[in-house]
Each structure stands twice: as C-alpha cells, then as structure tokens.
Design a protein around this motif. Structure first.
Motif, PDB file in Angstrom:
ATOM      1  N   LEU A 162       9.301  11.713  -7.990  1.00 59.78           N
ATOM      2  CA  LEU A 162       9.413  11.187  -6.625  1.00 59.78           C
ATOM      3  C   LEU A 162       8.036  10.990  -5.993  1.00 59.78           C
ATOM      4  N   ILE A 163       7.089  11.870  -6.317  1.00 62.14           N
ATOM      5  CA  ILE A 163       5.714  11.659  -5.850  1.00 62.14           C
ATOM      6  C   ILE A 163       5.138  10.383  -6.453  1.00 62.14           C
ATOM      7  N   THR A 164       5.448  10.139  -7.724  1.00 58.32           N
ATOM      8  CA  THR A 164       5.001   8.897  -8.362  1.00 58.32           C
ATOM      9  C   THR A 164       5.593   7.678  -7.666  1.00 58.32           C
ATOM     10  N   VAL A 165       6.846   7.777  -7.253  1.00 58.27           N
ATOM     11  CA  VAL A 165       7.481   6.673  -6.520  1.00 58.27           C
ATOM     12  C   VAL A 165       6.725   6.379  -5.227  1.00 58.27           C
ATOM     13  N   VAL A 166       6.365   7.432  -4.496  1.00 62.19           N
ATOM     14  CA  VAL A 166       5.636   7.240  -3.233  1.00 62.19           C
ATOM     15  C   VAL A 166       4.284   6.579  -3.495  1.00 62.19           C
ATOM     16  N   VAL A 167       3.588   7.006  -4.546  1.00 67.00           N
ATOM     17  CA  VAL A 167       2.289   6.409  -4.875  1.00 67.00           C
ATOM     18  C   VAL A 167       2.456   4.936  -5.218  1.00 67.00           C
ATOM     19  N   PHE A 168       3.497   4.587  -5.948  1.00 70.75           N
ATOM     20  CA  PHE A 168       3.732   3.189  -6.292  1.00 70.75           C
ATOM     21  C   PHE A 168       4.023   2.351  -5.053  1.00 70.75           C
ATOM     22  N   VAL A 169       4.749   2.911  -4.106  1.00 70.61           N
ATOM     23  CA  VAL A 169       5.021   2.179  -2.863  1.00 70.61           C
ATOM     24  C   VAL A 169       3.710   1.865  -2.145  1.00 70.61           C
ATOM     25  N   VAL A 170       2.809   2.840  -2.085  1.00 61.22           N
ATOM     26  CA  VAL A 170       1.510   2.613  -1.439  1.00 61.22           C
ATOM     27  C   VAL A 170       0.708   1.565  -2.213  1.00 61.22           C
ATOM     28  N   LEU A 171       0.758   1.606  -3.547  1.00 63.80           N
ATOM     29  CA  LEU A 171       0.039   0.616  -4.353  1.00 63.80           C
ATOM     30  C   LEU A 171       0.555  -0.795  -4.091  1.00 63.80           C
ATOM     31  N   VAL A 172       1.872  -0.944  -3.998  1.00 64.97           N
ATOM     32  CA  VAL A 172       2.446  -2.266  -3.732  1.00 64.97           C
ATOM     33  C   VAL A 172       2.031  -2.768  -2.350  1.00 64.97           C
ATOM     34  N   VAL A 173       2.047  -1.886  -1.361  1.00 65.03           N
ATOM     35  CA  VAL A 173       1.636  -2.284  -0.008  1.00 65.03           C
ATOM     36  C   VAL A 173       0.165  -2.673   0.017  1.00 65.03           C
ATOM     37  N   LEU A 174      -0.691  -1.926  -0.663  1.00 66.01           N
ATOM     38  CA  LEU A 174      -2.113  -2.260  -0.707  1.00 66.01           C
ATOM     39  C   LEU A 174      -2.347  -3.615  -1.363  1.00 66.01           C
TER      40      LEU A 174
END
Length: 205
Positions: free
Chosen positions: A185-197
């Motif tokens: 789930l932490i990896t999911v949050v990091v991926f969301v931030v990467l997509v937004v960036l």
C-alpha cells in the motif's frame, strides 16, 4: 513696464525627454527574456528519482516478506502437522509475482529517470514513464487489495462461510503477510505521487 515690451519664458521640452526615457525603459524590459522553467522541472525529476528508490525498497520488501511467510505449529505428530505458507493461497502467490515484477520495473526505470534529470524538457520520455507508472500502479493496487482481503479473513474470519480466523495460532505468518500488505500500500501511494509529478511536468512543458 512698457506695453511694448514682451517677456519670454523658456520651458524645457520635458515631453521629449520623458518619451526618450520611456523608450529606454521599454527597450530594457523587452531585452530581458523570460527565464525558462528548467530549474523546477529538474527539481521534479530529482524528486521522481528519489521516490523510485523508495518504491523499490517497499515493493521488494513486500515480495520478500510474503515469499518467506511460512510457519509450522510446534504440536504435530508424524501423520499430522499444521502449517501455513503463502503458496497455499493463489492470491498470495499472485501478490509475490506482481510485487516482484513491479520492483523489477522500478529498477529498470531508474536510467530513464536519470535522463529526465539531465534533460528535464524531454517530453517523450516523461510520457513513457507516465504510461508505465500508471500500469504498474494498477498492478500494485490489484495485488495489494486482493492480499488485504485474505489477510482480513485470516485475522477476523467469516462465520457465514465457516472461514476460521487463523492468526490466533499462526501469529508469525499473519505478521509477515500483514507487513507485506502494508508495504504494498505504501508502494501504491508512491506510484500515485509519481503519476501526479509526471502529469505536472508534462503540463508545464
């Protein structure tokens, strides 16, 4: 003072001087080109690289924790033994494979992230990372959500389907699989931030 005499007052041509000064100011404003937003893009690219390193750690930790989740109860005989392992459930096997694939993708994406730091205005490469990150986000979310459902049943059970809670007996097993789900789930949050960036970087190009 005689009526025939006339007085002349010299008034300086302030309008001409003012227009010249205004022209000088206008020229100075036009001559300064607006700075390119390369500094902000480079900062976003550096942050992107750091987040990928963090996601590698969490994804591989989730796969390792789930892949090593195996516990055998001490009270067993020659004919009966009680054991819990991740490969007893296809959902957990899918989780291990998915998180390993995501971790491998993140490692392979590091060179592309470095290129984005060197060339912050590379549109095609940033778009490619955005697409691949979205696909990896989908896979990570599916694996984490499926494993979280099984972990919930392991902790609480389901009386309607006679699914017994096993975490009271297999404590170490449940602790490992729960930690693996949290890491995913932490990896999911990091991926969301990467997509937004990536979306923000493409918008400002």
């Amino acid at each position: 003072m005689n009526s025939g005499d006339s007085t002349t007052i010299d008034v300086p041509d302030s309008a001409a001087g003012g227009s010249a000064a205004a022209k000088g100011k206008a020229v100075s404003v036009v001559a300064a080109p607006p700075p390119r937003p390369g500094g902000m893009k480079k900062g976003v690219a550096i942050f992107d690289f750091i987040l990928r390193l963090c996601a590698i750690v969490t994804a591989l930790a989730a796969a390792a924790a789930m892949g090593t989740s195996d516990e055998t109860l001490p009270f067993f005989t020659q004919f009966f033994q009680f054991q819990a392992s991740y490969d007893d459930l296809p959902t957990f096997e899918f989780f291990v494979i998915a998180m390993a694939l995501v971790g491998g993708y993140l490692v392979l994406s590091l060179p592309f992230s470095i290129v984005c730091i060197v060339r912050p205005h590379a549109v095609g490469l940033r778009l490619l990372l955005l697409i691949l990150d979205t696909m990896a986000l989908t896979l990570t979310t599916a694996a984490g959500a499926a494993a979280a459902a099984i972990v919930y049943l392991a902790h609480n059970g389901n009386p309607n389907t006679n699914w017994l809670a096993i975490c009271g007996q297999f404590g170490d097993f449940c602790q490992k699989v729960s930690g693996a789900v949290v890491a995913s789930l932490i990896t999911v949050v990091v991926f969301v931030v990467l997509v937004v960036l990536s979306a923000m970087a493409l918008r400002r190009i």
